[in-house]
Design a protein around this motif. Structure first.
Motif, mmCIF file in Angstrom:
data_model
loop_
_atom_site.group_PDB
_atom_site.id
_atom_site.type_symbol
_atom_site.label_atom_id
_atom_site.label_comp_id
_atom_site.label_asym_id
_atom_site.label_seq_id
_atom_site.Cartn_x
_atom_site.Cartn_y
_atom_site.Cartn_z
ATOM 1 N N PRO A 90 0.814 -1.230 0.000
ATOM 2 C CA PRO A 90 0.000 0.000 0.000
ATOM 3 C C PRO A 90 0.841 1.270 0.000
ATOM 4 C CG PRO A 90 -0.067 -1.060 2.147
ATOM 5 C CD PRO A 90 0.613 -2.021 1.221
ATOM 6 N N ASN A 91 2.100 1.154 0.415
ATOM 7 C CA ASN A 91 3.013 2.301 0.423
ATOM 8 C C ASN A 91 4.148 2.116 -0.578
ATOM 9 O OD1 ASN A 91 1.672 3.642 2.682
ATOM 10 N ND2 ASN A 91 2.495 1.978 3.928
ATOM 11 N N GLY A 92 3.859 1.421 -1.669
ATOM 12 C CA GLY A 92 4.882 1.125 -2.666
ATOM 13 C C GLY A 92 5.523 2.366 -3.254
ATOM 14 N N ASP A 93 6.773 2.223 -3.685
ATOM 15 C CA ASP A 93 7.462 3.376 -4.268
ATOM 16 C C ASP A 93 7.091 3.602 -5.726
ATOM 17 O OD1 ASP A 93 8.776 1.141 -5.276
ATOM 18 O OD2 ASP A 93 10.766 2.043 -5.153
ATOM 19 N N VAL A 94 6.487 2.596 -6.358
ATOM 20 C CA VAL A 94 5.975 2.731 -7.723
ATOM 21 C C VAL A 94 4.558 2.178 -7.761
ATOM 22 C CG1 VAL A 94 6.193 1.964 -10.131
ATOM 23 C CG2 VAL A 94 8.233 2.624 -8.850
ATOM 24 N N THR A 95 3.680 2.880 -8.461
ATOM 25 C CA THR A 95 2.296 2.440 -8.624
ATOM 26 C C THR A 95 2.027 2.134 -10.085
ATOM 27 O OG1 THR A 95 1.530 3.746 -6.743
ATOM 28 C CG2 THR A 95 -0.138 3.060 -8.339
ATOM 29 N N LEU A 96 1.553 0.934 -10.339
ATOM 30 C CA LEU A 96 1.070 0.529 -11.659
ATOM 31 C C LEU A 96 -0.446 0.588 -11.614
ATOM 32 C CD1 LEU A 96 1.473 -0.844 -14.500
ATOM 33 C CD2 LEU A 96 1.277 -3.024 -13.293
ATOM 34 N N VAL A 97 -1.049 1.346 -12.519
ATOM 35 C CA VAL A 97 -2.504 1.495 -12.535
ATOM 36 C C VAL A 97 -3.060 0.729 -13.735
ATOM 37 C CG1 VAL A 97 -4.437 3.116 -12.582
ATOM 38 C CG2 VAL A 97 -2.264 3.791 -11.514
ATOM 39 N N GLU A 98 -4.018 -0.163 -13.465
ATOM 40 C CA GLU A 98 -4.683 -0.888 -14.548
ATOM 41 C C GLU A 98 -6.096 -0.352 -14.727
ATOM 42 O OE1 GLU A 98 -6.141 -5.315 -16.064
ATOM 43 O OE2 GLU A 98 -5.844 -4.942 -13.922
ATOM 44 N N ASP A 115 -0.247 -11.050 -10.323
ATOM 45 C CA ASP A 115 0.177 -11.786 -9.125
ATOM 46 C C ASP A 115 1.696 -11.974 -9.113
ATOM 47 O OD1 ASP A 115 -2.400 -12.034 -8.111
ATOM 48 O OD2 ASP A 115 -2.762 -13.957 -9.091
ATOM 49 N N LYS A 116 2.262 -12.302 -10.269
ATOM 50 C CA LYS A 116 3.714 -12.493 -10.356
ATOM 51 C C LYS A 116 4.465 -11.192 -10.119
ATOM 52 C CE LYS A 116 3.392 -16.407 -13.558
ATOM 53 N NZ LYS A 116 3.597 -16.868 -14.964
ATOM 54 N N LEU A 117 3.925 -10.095 -10.632
ATOM 55 C CA LEU A 117 4.554 -8.796 -10.409
ATOM 56 C C LEU A 117 4.666 -8.490 -8.923
ATOM 57 C CD1 LEU A 117 2.916 -6.474 -13.102
ATOM 58 C CD2 LEU A 117 5.333 -7.102 -12.974
ATOM 59 N N VAL A 118 3.570 -8.690 -8.203
ATOM 60 C CA VAL A 118 3.549 -8.375 -6.771
ATOM 61 C C VAL A 118 4.452 -9.324 -5.996
ATOM 62 C CG1 VAL A 118 2.066 -8.394 -4.740
ATOM 63 C CG2 VAL A 118 1.295 -7.261 -6.820
ATOM 64 N N GLN A 119 4.460 -10.584 -6.371
ATOM 65 C CA GLN A 119 5.313 -11.560 -5.681
ATOM 66 C C GLN A 119 6.791 -11.233 -5.865
ATOM 67 O OE1 GLN A 119 3.995 -15.295 -7.324
ATOM 68 N NE2 GLN A 119 1.953 -15.086 -6.434
ATOM 69 N N ALA A 120 7.142 -10.737 -7.043
ATOM 70 C CA ALA A 120 8.545 -10.479 -7.357
ATOM 71 C C ALA A 120 9.016 -9.098 -6.910
ATOM 72 C CB ALA A 120 8.782 -10.624 -8.860
ATOM 73 N N ASP A 121 8.080 -8.190 -6.616
ATOM 74 C CA ASP A 121 8.448 -6.801 -6.327
ATOM 75 C C ASP A 121 7.713 -6.320 -5.075
ATOM 76 O OD1 ASP A 121 9.002 -4.097 -6.298
ATOM 77 O OD2 ASP A 121 8.720 -3.807 -8.446
ATOM 78 N N PRO A 122 8.336 -6.441 -3.909
ATOM 79 C CA PRO A 122 7.655 -6.054 -2.661
ATOM 80 C C PRO A 122 7.429 -4.558 -2.513
ATOM 81 C CG PRO A 122 9.950 -6.633 -2.227
ATOM 82 C CD PRO A 122 9.680 -6.995 -3.662
#
Length: 240
Positions: A90-98, A115-122
């Motif tokens: 929720p406080n990520g340094d980069v936001t991807l908007v779909e 799902d893979k994006l989130v798993q690989a990039d905390p």
């Protein structure tokens, strides 16, 4: 100025979207005679014909630049989720908007990639914004999704509705039951949220789903994992 260098600069300008004569006049004001100007214009003309791929590249750069201005002016509104319509940090340094539609098969196909994006990039946050453009049922589904988000149940509803097959009143109701969403408690601002999303997508030239915003860029289509990761990395690098 050496004429060969001058023409070289002109061609470089053409390759990157600048008019040849315009660039030449600013690099060497007053150095272009009428004959020189004609030669420059012919050189640019011939260069473009020999390298037509620079045209879409230049157009894309122009679109990216204009979109970047719109995104920068509305970044907070774009990247702030409605309710809990997000996944990842929720406080990520980069936001991807779909921007998505529940009748969009490509959006459904993108779920495992997200799902893979989130798993690989905390450090990544993915925000979901409704873009109901494919059918009337898409609007009903978007309203239900916003209701779920307002109740803290967005992701369970999102996944359940995509898993339910074609969108209908019945599949929307079934997904709501699965996710524990009370559809009778729809917030009064859901239609405003949808209108705002559609106005933004029109301004950014988005023509279909899924569409994406990351950093200052707009991307389109069901993109592979590596392409999205590259865009995320570029957005992260631009912030450092």
């Amino acid at each position: 100025m050496n004429r060969t260098l001058l023409v070289g600069l002109v061609l470089l300008g053409a390759a990157f979207g600048a008019g040849g004569t315009w660039l030449a006049e600013r690099v060497a004001p007053g150095e272009l005679s009428g004959a020189d100007r004609a030669r420059v214009d012919r050189a640019v003309h011939d260069y473009i014909l020999a390298n037509p791929d620079i045209i879409p590249e230049a157009m894309q750069r122009l679109a990216d630049r204009e979109n970047g201005k719109v995104i920068a002016a509305q970044r907070s509104a774009i990247e702030t989720p409605y309710g809990n319509a997000y996944m990842g940090n929720p406080n990520g340094d980069v936001t991807l908007v779909e921007f998505y539609d529940y009748n969009c098969g490509y959006c459904r196909a993108s779920l495992p990639t997200l799902d893979k994006l989130v798993q690989a990039d905390p450090k990544l946050r993915i925000v979901f914004r409704e873009m109901p453009v494919l059918a009337q049922s898409s609007i009903a589904a978007a309203r239900a999704a916003l209701t779920a988000a307002s109740q803290g149940r967005f992701k369970p509803f999102h996944d359940a509705l995509y898993a339910a097959g074609p969108v209908s009143d019945q599949t929307i109701a079934a997904a709501a039951r699965t996710a524990g969403v009370d559809l009778s408690k729809r917030p009064s601002d859901t239609d405003d949220e949808i209108r705002n999303n559609l106005a933004l997508t029109a301004k950014l030239g988005m023509r279909g789903t899924p569409s994406w915003i990351v950093g200052d860029r707009v991307l389109s289509g069901a993109l592979p994992l590596d392409r999205l990761q590259e865009a995320i990395a570029a957005a992260r690098a631009a912030k450092s």
